[in-house]
Structure formats: C-alpha cells, structure tokens
Design a protein around this motif. Structure first.
Motif, short mmCIF file in Angstrom:
data_model
loop_
_atom_site.label_atom_id
_atom_site.label_comp_id
_atom_site.label_asym_id
_atom_site.label_seq_id
_atom_site.Cartn_x
_atom_site.Cartn_y
_atom_site.Cartn_z
N ARG A 115 -17.37 -77.64 32.46
CA ARG A 115 -17.26 -76.41 31.80
C ARG A 115 -15.93 -76.09 30.80
O ARG A 115 -15.97 -75.55 29.98
N ALA A 116 -14.77 -76.74 31.63
CA ALA A 116 -13.47 -76.32 31.15
C ALA A 116 -13.20 -77.22 29.74
O ALA A 116 -12.67 -76.59 28.91
N ARG A 117 -14.41 -77.85 29.35
CA ARG A 117 -14.08 -78.82 28.28
C ARG A 117 -14.84 -77.99 26.66
O ARG A 117 -14.29 -78.14 25.81
N ALA A 118 -15.88 -77.07 27.19
CA ALA A 118 -16.71 -76.41 26.27
C ALA A 118 -15.63 -75.59 25.35
O ALA A 118 -15.93 -75.74 24.05
N PRO A 119 -14.87 -74.72 25.95
CA PRO A 119 -14.02 -73.84 24.86
C PRO A 119 -13.26 -74.74 23.57
O PRO A 119 -13.00 -74.41 22.62
N LEU A 120 -12.77 -76.02 23.97
CA LEU A 120 -12.08 -76.68 23.42
C LEU A 120 -12.88 -77.72 22.45
O LEU A 120 -12.64 -77.70 21.28
N LEU A 121 -14.00 -77.95 22.77
CA LEU A 121 -15.24 -78.65 21.88
C LEU A 121 -15.69 -77.53 20.78
O LEU A 121 -16.00 -77.86 19.42
N VAL A 122 -15.75 -76.42 21.34
CA VAL A 122 -16.34 -75.46 20.37
C VAL A 122 -15.38 -74.96 19.32
O VAL A 122 -15.61 -75.34 18.17
N GLU A 123 -14.05 -74.86 19.58
CA GLU A 123 -12.81 -74.63 18.84
C GLU A 123 -13.01 -75.85 17.57
O GLU A 123 -12.91 -75.73 16.29
N ARG A 124 -13.17 -77.27 18.27
CA ARG A 124 -13.12 -78.34 17.66
C ARG A 124 -14.26 -78.48 16.61
O ARG A 124 -14.07 -78.67 15.42
N GLY A 125 -15.25 -77.81 16.79
CA GLY A 125 -16.59 -77.69 15.96
C GLY A 125 -16.37 -76.88 14.79
O GLY A 125 -16.42 -77.14 13.58
N GLU A 126 -15.44 -75.84 15.20
CA GLU A 126 -15.24 -74.69 14.07
C GLU A 126 -14.15 -75.16 13.19
O GLU A 126 -14.30 -74.79 11.95
N VAL A 127 -13.38 -76.15 13.84
CA VAL A 127 -12.14 -76.63 12.77
C VAL A 127 -12.75 -77.61 11.67
O VAL A 127 -12.54 -77.66 10.53
N LEU A 128 -13.82 -78.34 12.34
CA LEU A 128 -14.78 -79.27 11.32
C LEU A 128 -15.55 -78.41 10.47
O LEU A 128 -16.10 -79.24 9.29
N ALA A 129 -15.97 -77.37 10.99
CA ALA A 129 -16.85 -76.53 9.84
C ALA A 129 -16.32 -76.34 8.63
O ALA A 129 -15.31 -76.24 8.35
#
Length: 75
Positions: A61-75
């Motif tokens: 679960r520690a990965r989730a916030p980083l991957l969510v932010e990455r998705g937002e950056v890519l959007a």
C-alpha cells in the motif's frame, strides 16, 4: 526549500539527487526530496519518472499514493 528557490540551483540539485540515487537507488529520503523539488518546479516529465522510481522502492500500500500521483501527472 532552499534548493528550488530563486537563489537555489534547481538543476544542480536535480543532478545531485540523481547522483545520490545512482549510488543507492533505494534511498527513500533522496527520492522524497527529488519528488518534492520536481513537483514545486513544475517539472512534470522528470516528476513522472521520479514517482515511478520511488514507487518501485516501496511495497504494498505504500506504493499507492506515488502511483496515483504519477497517474495524475500523466493525465
């Protein structure tokens, strides 16, 4: 933050963090500092890469916030 302010050397700081991470790719504080600096400077492409690299040093679960932010950056 002193490294990304007008008197700071943001490019030099990015290079220093990259060098530190080349020596120790799992160094959490260097990842966090680099992500924070890139976010503040609006450097979206390097931020996307830094978020992915940072996420790869975490598990579960520690990965989730980083991957969510990455998705937002890519959007």
């Amino acid at each position: 933050h002193i490294l990304d302010g007008p008197a700071g050397d943001g490019e030099g700081a990015e290079a220093a963090f990259a060098a530190a991470l080349a020596q120790d790719p799992r160094h959490g504080p260097a990842h966090e500092a680099l992500v924070t600096m890139l976010r503040r400077r609006g450097r979206w492409e390097p931020l996307e890469r830094a978020l992915l690299a940072s996420a790869q040093t975490h598990e579960g679960r520690a990965r989730a916030p980083l991957l969510v932010e990455r998705g937002e950056v890519l959007a």
